[in-house]
Design a protein around this motif. Structure first.
Motif, PDB file in Angstrom:
ATOM      1  N   LYS A 114       0.904  -1.427  -0.085  1.00 54.00           N
ATOM      2  CA  LYS A 114      -0.130   0.249   0.058  1.00 54.00           C
ATOM      3  C   LYS A 114       0.858   1.335   0.079  1.00 54.00           C
ATOM      4  O   LYS A 114       0.250   2.425  -0.458  1.00 54.00           O
ATOM      5  N   ASP A 115       2.163   1.275   0.516  1.00 54.13           N
ATOM      6  CA  ASP A 115       2.788   2.065   0.753  1.00 54.13           C
ATOM      7  C   ASP A 115       4.095   2.404   0.180  1.00 54.13           C
ATOM      8  O   ASP A 115       5.061   3.015   0.580  1.00 54.13           O
ATOM      9  N   ALA A 116       4.301   1.594  -1.162  1.00 52.43           N
ATOM     10  CA  ALA A 116       5.740   1.657  -1.635  1.00 52.43           C
ATOM     11  C   ALA A 116       5.337   1.421  -3.185  1.00 52.43           C
ATOM     12  O   ALA A 116       4.528   0.855  -3.472  1.00 52.43           O
ATOM     13  N   PRO A 117       6.341   2.076  -4.006  1.00 51.43           N
ATOM     14  CA  PRO A 117       6.091   1.810  -5.393  1.00 51.43           C
ATOM     15  C   PRO A 117       6.226   0.260  -5.634  1.00 51.43           C
ATOM     16  O   PRO A 117       6.969  -0.491  -5.181  1.00 51.43           O
ATOM     17  N   SER A 118       5.665  -0.258  -6.722  1.00 53.71           N
ATOM     18  CA  SER A 118       5.515  -1.529  -7.258  1.00 53.71           C
ATOM     19  C   SER A 118       4.927  -1.561  -8.709  1.00 53.71           C
ATOM     20  O   SER A 118       4.318  -0.648  -9.074  1.00 53.71           O
ATOM     21  N   ARG A 119       5.436  -2.624  -9.370  1.00 53.77           N
ATOM     22  CA  ARG A 119       5.039  -2.740 -10.684  1.00 53.77           C
ATOM     23  C   ARG A 119       4.234  -3.989 -11.017  1.00 53.77           C
ATOM     24  O   ARG A 119       4.591  -5.085 -10.610  1.00 53.77           O
ATOM     25  N   VAL A 120       3.017  -3.821 -11.457  1.00 57.04           N
ATOM     26  CA  VAL A 120       2.049  -5.062 -11.968  1.00 57.04           C
ATOM     27  C   VAL A 120       1.901  -5.024 -13.515  1.00 57.04           C
ATOM     28  O   VAL A 120       1.831  -3.960 -14.323  1.00 57.04           O
ATOM     29  N   LEU A 121       1.905  -6.494 -14.182  1.00 58.46           N
ATOM     30  CA  LEU A 121       1.489  -6.582 -15.293  1.00 58.46           C
ATOM     31  C   LEU A 121       0.279  -7.190 -15.367  1.00 58.46           C
ATOM     32  O   LEU A 121      -0.065  -8.263 -14.737  1.00 58.46           O
ATOM     33  N   ASP A 122      -0.795  -6.802 -16.352  1.00 54.33           N
ATOM     34  CA  ASP A 122      -2.087  -7.273 -16.451  1.00 54.33           C
ATOM     35  C   ASP A 122      -2.061  -7.731 -17.783  1.00 54.33           C
ATOM     36  O   ASP A 122      -2.111  -6.782 -18.703  1.00 54.33           O
ATOM     37  N   VAL A 123      -2.013  -9.263 -18.112  1.00 62.07           N
ATOM     38  CA  VAL A 123      -1.940  -9.656 -19.550  1.00 62.07           C
ATOM     39  C   VAL A 123      -3.430 -10.299 -19.926  1.00 62.07           C
ATOM     40  O   VAL A 123      -4.222 -10.925 -19.021  1.00 62.07           O
ATOM     41  N   CYS A 124      -3.993  -9.810 -21.191  1.00 63.11           N
ATOM     42  CA  CYS A 124      -5.299 -10.095 -21.431  1.00 63.11           C
ATOM     43  C   CYS A 124      -6.226  -9.132 -20.688  1.00 63.11           C
ATOM     44  O   CYS A 124      -7.328  -9.574 -20.227  1.00 63.11           O
ATOM     45  N   THR A 125      -5.954  -7.835 -20.864  1.00 59.97           N
ATOM     46  CA  THR A 125      -6.517  -6.874 -20.004  1.00 59.97           C
ATOM     47  C   THR A 125      -7.889  -6.629 -20.347  1.00 59.97           C
ATOM     48  O   THR A 125      -8.764  -6.311 -19.551  1.00 59.97           O
ATOM     49  N   ALA A 141       1.644   2.182  -7.191  1.00 57.53           N
ATOM     50  CA  ALA A 141       1.831   1.034  -8.097  1.00 57.53           C
ATOM     51  C   ALA A 141       1.766   1.483  -9.497  1.00 57.53           C
ATOM     52  O   ALA A 141       0.858   2.755  -9.823  1.00 57.53           O
ATOM     53  N   THR A 142       2.359   1.123 -10.455  1.00 53.14           N
ATOM     54  CA  THR A 142       2.338   1.320 -11.753  1.00 53.14           C
ATOM     55  C   THR A 142       1.963  -0.027 -12.437  1.00 53.14           C
ATOM     56  O   THR A 142       2.691  -1.006 -12.052  1.00 53.14           O
ATOM     57  N   VAL A 143       1.266   0.145 -13.345  1.00 52.41           N
ATOM     58  CA  VAL A 143       0.342  -1.081 -13.974  1.00 52.41           C
ATOM     59  C   VAL A 143       0.551  -1.057 -15.635  1.00 52.41           C
ATOM     60  O   VAL A 143       0.197   0.057 -16.347  1.00 52.41           O
ATOM     61  N   LEU A 144       1.116  -2.061 -16.141  1.00 48.53           N
ATOM     62  CA  LEU A 144       1.223  -2.167 -17.390  1.00 48.53           C
ATOM     63  C   LEU A 144      -0.083  -3.160 -17.724  1.00 48.53           C
ATOM     64  O   LEU A 144      -0.023  -4.233 -17.201  1.00 48.53           O
ATOM     65  N   ALA A 145      -0.682  -3.026 -18.962  1.00 43.66           N
ATOM     66  CA  ALA A 145      -1.780  -3.918 -19.378  1.00 43.66           C
ATOM     67  C   ALA A 145      -1.482  -4.119 -20.758  1.00 43.66           C
ATOM     68  O   ALA A 145      -1.244  -3.188 -21.608  1.00 43.66           O
ATOM     69  N   ASP A 151      -9.414  -2.640 -30.474  1.00 44.07           N
ATOM     70  CA  ASP A 151     -10.355  -2.345 -29.957  1.00 44.07           C
ATOM     71  C   ASP A 151     -10.429  -2.450 -28.273  1.00 44.07           C
ATOM     72  O   ASP A 151     -10.872  -1.531 -27.604  1.00 44.07           O
ATOM     73  N   ALA A 152     -10.008  -3.456 -27.844  1.00 45.77           N
ATOM     74  CA  ALA A 152     -10.137  -3.481 -26.280  1.00 45.77           C
ATOM     75  C   ALA A 152      -9.160  -2.779 -25.667  1.00 45.77           C
ATOM     76  O   ALA A 152      -9.349  -2.132 -24.415  1.00 45.77           O
ATOM     77  N   CYS A 153      -7.904  -2.654 -26.137  1.00 42.07           N
ATOM     78  CA  CYS A 153      -7.102  -1.722 -25.756  1.00 42.07           C
ATOM     79  C   CYS A 153      -7.533  -0.137 -25.769  1.00 42.07           C
ATOM     80  O   CYS A 153      -7.190   0.745 -24.581  1.00 42.07           O
ATOM     81  N   ALA A 154      -8.353   0.054 -26.602  1.00 42.72           N
ATOM     82  CA  ALA A 154      -8.842   1.539 -26.706  1.00 42.72           C
ATOM     83  C   ALA A 154      -9.910   1.692 -25.534  1.00 42.72           C
ATOM     84  O   ALA A 154      -9.802   2.768 -24.961  1.00 42.72           O
ATOM     85  N   GLY A 174      -0.752  -5.856 -28.329  1.00 35.93           N
ATOM     86  CA  GLY A 174      -0.009  -6.977 -28.630  1.00 35.93           C
ATOM     87  C   GLY A 174      -0.094  -8.182 -27.859  1.00 35.93           C
ATOM     88  O   GLY A 174      -1.001  -8.419 -27.115  1.00 35.93           O
ATOM     89  N   ASP A 175       0.615  -9.133 -28.277  1.00 32.53           N
ATOM     90  CA  ASP A 175       0.386 -10.642 -28.027  1.00 32.53           C
ATOM     91  C   ASP A 175       0.917 -10.924 -26.636  1.00 32.53           C
ATOM     92  O   ASP A 175       2.478 -10.950 -26.474  1.00 32.53           O
ATOM     93  N   LEU A 176       0.073 -11.179 -25.565  1.00 28.98           N
ATOM     94  CA  LEU A 176       0.799 -11.315 -24.113  1.00 28.98           C
ATOM     95  C   LEU A 176       1.826 -10.419 -23.805  1.00 28.98           C
ATOM     96  O   LEU A 176       1.777  -9.182 -23.615  1.00 28.98           O
ATOM     97  N   PHE A 177       3.185 -11.194 -23.908  1.00 26.73           N
ATOM     98  CA  PHE A 177       4.103 -10.262 -23.424  1.00 26.73           C
ATOM     99  C   PHE A 177       5.196  -9.780 -24.411  1.00 26.73           C
ATOM    100  O   PHE A 177       5.796  -8.697 -23.992  1.00 26.73           O
TER     101      PHE A 177
END
Length: 287
Positions: A114-125, A141-145, A151-154, A174-177
């Motif tokens: 809750k109180d520190a920076p972290s990075r999260v990845l959401d695949v197939c968002t 938190a910083t999140v990449l999806a 169309d889904a990305c938009a 793009g495709d997964l990773f």
């Protein structure tokens, strides 16, 4: 529909009509659609039971009834779905968020400080519901999806903007990773990938078949995307990082085997509120 149609009358008639035609949750569906047309809340309908509908309101409601009877999902008709206490825009570009996916978000939040920076990845968002919920609940938190569908990305970007987290949620097509910048690592990788057997899709309800096949079709055994996510996450997780997955209720043993074979530790399967195995987790080995 003729004469004077009050809220009371139309609730009763439409509920009965939906019941006869086998629509799921007929009363709730009626209330949601009518509240949408009247631009009010469902509770307000019962305060104003004797309020008559105007001709325009009646015409708009009738149009929604016809579309619902044709198999269009209720949330596509209203253009919205609440998820983790936030309103998400949804339409035919994305899978409609399910309540069980909120449990996946809860599990992820336990691994994101809750109180520190972290990075999260959401695949197939898809709609971005997981990525955005995590970012909203964890302000540092910083999140990449990522999603294969343009169309889904938009739509995910629209939701991130509307819900005030666009500065910390990046949506990459793009495709997964594949869209990830080189060298990126994450504390958590989470994914609700397509996991339905290709051969089972034709037997799904008319409503589910209206959702994007790309978000449903998990290949001949339903595990195609899950295999790739399990393998790919090993390359981007930090030591001790968590992989969190949603899966089909009959896939627990197969996914558990895949996690162990890929080298995750503390691989486990957890159940949803209906006691169905719907989530799987694995931990990246410590360096």
């Amino acid at each position: 529909m003729s004469d004077v149609w009050t809220i009371r009358r139309i609730l009763t008639w439409t509920t009965g009509h939906f019941e006869k035609r086998g629509v799921d949750a007929p009363r709730l569906t009626t209330e949601i659609l009518l509240a949408h047309v009247l631009k009010t809340g469902r509770v307000r309908l019962y305060v104003d039971l004797d309020r008559p509908l105007s001709k325009d309101e009646l015409a708009a409601f009738k149009a929604l009834i016809e579309r619902r009877m044709a198999g269009e999902p209720t949330n596509y008709l209203t253009g919205a779905k609440e998820f983790y206490n936030r309103p998400f825009k949804v339409d035919a570009r994305v899978l409609i968020p399910r309540p069980e996916t909120e449990l996946l978000v809860e599990a992820v939040l336990h691994s994101v400080p809750k109180d520190a920076p972290s990075r999260v990845l959401d695949v197939c968002t898809g709609s971005g519901c997981i990525a955005i919920s995590v970012a909203a609940e964890r302000p540092q938190a910083t999140v990449l999806a990522t999603d294969l569908s343009k169309d889904a990305c938009a739509l995910a970007r629209e939701n991130a903007q509307a819900l005030g987290v666009a500065e910390r949620v990046s949506v990459l097509e793009g495709d997964l990773f594949a869209p990830l910048p080189p060298g990126e690592t994450f504390r958590v990788v989470v994914s609700n990938p397509p996991y339905i057997d290709s051969g089972d899709i034709a037997g799904l309800s008319a409503e589910v078949r209206r959702e994007p096949r790309l978000a449903l079709d998990g290949g001949p055994d339903g595990l195609t995307a899950l295999r790739r996510v399990i393998q790919g996450a090993r390359r981007v997780l930090e030591p001790g990082g968590l992989l969190a997955l949603e899966m089909g209720e009959t896939q627990g043993s197969a996914v558990l085997e895949l996690l162990r074979a890929a080298g995750y530790v503390d691989a486990r399967v957890e159940k949803d509120l209906e006691r169905r195995e719907r989530m799987a987790f694995g931990t990246q080995p410590a360096a």
